[in-house]
Scaffold this active site. Structure first.
Site, PDB file in Angstrom:
ATOM      1  N   HIS A 165      70.121  -5.437 -26.915  1.00 13.97           N
ATOM      2  CA  HIS A 165      70.172  -6.941 -26.581  1.00 13.97           C
ATOM      3  C   HIS A 165      71.576  -7.051 -25.836  1.00 13.97           C
ATOM      4  O   HIS A 165      72.681  -6.483 -26.616  1.00 13.97           O
ATOM      5  CB  HIS A 165      69.742  -7.621 -27.443  1.00 13.97           C
ATOM      6  CG  HIS A 165      68.479  -7.452 -27.975  1.00 13.97           C
ATOM      7  ND1 HIS A 165      67.994  -6.730 -29.012  1.00 13.97           N
ATOM      8  CD2 HIS A 165      67.256  -7.797 -27.245  1.00 13.97           C
ATOM      9  CE1 HIS A 165      66.411  -7.193 -29.378  1.00 13.97           C
ATOM     10  NE2 HIS A 165      65.993  -6.875 -27.986  1.00 13.97           N
ATOM     11  N   CYS A 264      69.357 -11.729 -35.815  1.00 17.93           N
ATOM     12  CA  CYS A 264      67.998 -11.494 -35.014  1.00 17.93           C
ATOM     13  C   CYS A 264      66.843 -11.972 -36.549  1.00 17.93           C
ATOM     14  O   CYS A 264      65.869 -11.364 -35.999  1.00 17.93           O
ATOM     15  CB  CYS A 264      67.858  -9.945 -34.880  1.00 17.93           C
ATOM     16  SG  CYS A 264      68.322  -8.497 -36.064  1.00 17.93           S
TER      17      CYS A 264
END
Ligand code: CIR
Length: 269
Positions: A165, A264
Site C-alpha cells: 500500500h 492499518c
C-alpha cells in the site's frame, strides 16, 4: 471537524485465531505466532484507550483472517465514510460490519463500487491533501470515486510498485511533515510525488532507513511508533523533540509478517 491528527474515536477489530491464513506478500522467515500477534494487537488497543480515545472493539470474524486490518475497509474524514470495495477478493466482506458500526456512530457512508477497488491503506489524508496510491489493491476507478466523495480536498494519485500500500512506506507525522522509507519502492513513490506534485515544496520530508518505521500514528500530542527499528527511532525521537510530541513505542513484529503496520489496525476520527 476532528481531523485525523487529533482523533477522538478509534474503531478496531480483534485479531482472529485464523490470522496465520492471512494474505502475505512474502512467506515470513519464521511463521506467524498467532497468540503473540494477538497480544501485540491487544497492547495496541490498550494504548489507544490509555491515550483517551473512545475505542470501539469489533469482534473478529474467523472466516476473514485479515479482518484486524480495519484501516483498509473505510476512509473516514469528518462525518463521511467511504466504504471500500477491497482490492483482494479474499478480504471482501470485512467491510459489512464496519459500515454498520460507522453508521451507528452517526457517519454518513458511501460505497466504492466495482469496477472500482480501494484499500484504505492506499489513502493518506493530511488535512489538506488526499493522496491515493494506485496499487495492486486500489485502481483508478476506486480512486476517482473516493475523490468524488471527498471533493472538498485536493486529490493526487501516485503509482505504488513493490509495496503493498501507499502507507506501507510513508505516513504523516503531522499536517506539515511526511515520513518516507528509503527502500527502492519508497524512493520511487517519493520521486513520483516530486514530479507530479512538488511534494517537498509543500511538506517537510523526513527519510527513515526502515519502511515499516515510516508508518506512524499521530494521536494529539503523542506519536505511536514501531519498536525494533533503532536507526529510524533515533530520527523519530529527534523529530518528536523538535515538534514537542511524546513517543510511544509499540511492538508489531508479528503483524509486520502479514504486511501490517500501525495505521492499518484502526479507523480514527
Ligand atoms: C493484506 O495483505 O491485505 C493484509 N495481510 C495486510 C493489510 C495491511 N493493511 C494496511 O497496511 N493498511
Amino acid at each position: 471537524m476532528n481531523h485525523s491528527f487529533n482523533p477522538k474515536v478509534a474503531v478496531v477489530r480483534n485479531l482472529p485465531n485464523s490470522f496465520a491464513d492471512c494474505l502475505k506478500m512474502n512467506a515470513p522467515r519464521n511463521p506467524i505466532q498467532v497468540s503473540v500477534a494477538q497480544s501485540q494487537h491487544r497492547h495496541y488497543i490498550q494504548t489507544l484507550k490509555s491515550l483517551g480515545l473512545n475505542t470501539i472493539v469489533i469482534p473478529a470474524d474467523e472466516t476473514l483472517p485479515d479482518c484486524c486490518f480495519i484501516e483498509d475497509t473505510a476512509v473516514v474524514i469528518g462525518n463521511k465514510a467511504a466504504i471500500s470495495y477491497l482490492g483482494a477478493t479474499a478480504r471482501r466482506g470485512e467491510e459489512i460490519l464496519i459500515q454498520k458500526e460507522l453508521q451507528n456512530l452517526g457517519l454518513e457512508t458511501f460505497n466504492i463500487k466495482a469496477p472500482g477497488t480501494l484499500d484504505g491503506g492506499d489513502v493518506l489524508f493530511t488535512g489538506k491533501h488526499l493522496f491515493v496510491g494506485l496499487s495492486s489493491r486500489t485502481n483508478e476507478s476506486g480512486a476517482r470515486q473516493l475523490a468524488e466523495i471527498f471533493s472538498d480536498f485536493e486529490f493526487v494519485t501516485i503509482p505504488v510498485e513493490g509495496s503493498l500500500h501507499l502507507k506501507s512506506v510513508l505516513s504523516a507525522f503531522d499536517q506539515k511533515t511526511l515520513l518516507f522509507g528509503e527502500s527502492a519502492s519508497a524512493k520511487k513513490i517519493f520521486q513520483a510525488f516530486e514530479e507530479k506534485f512538488q511534494l517537498s515544496k509543500k511538506y517537510e520530508i523526513i527519510f527513515l532507513p526502515d519502511d515499516s518505521a515510516a508508518n506512524v500514528l499521530t494521536l494529539g500530542s503523542h506519536i505511536l511508533i514501531q519498536d525494533g527499528f533503532p536507526k529510524s527511532e533515533e530520527i523519530l525521537l529527534d523529530l518528536a523533540q523538535r515538534k514537542n510530541k511524546k513517543i510511544v513505542k509499540i511492538n508489531m513484529q508479528e503483524l509486520i509478517k502479514a504486511d501490517g503496520a500501525l495505521t492499518c489496525c484502526s479507523l480514527l476520527f
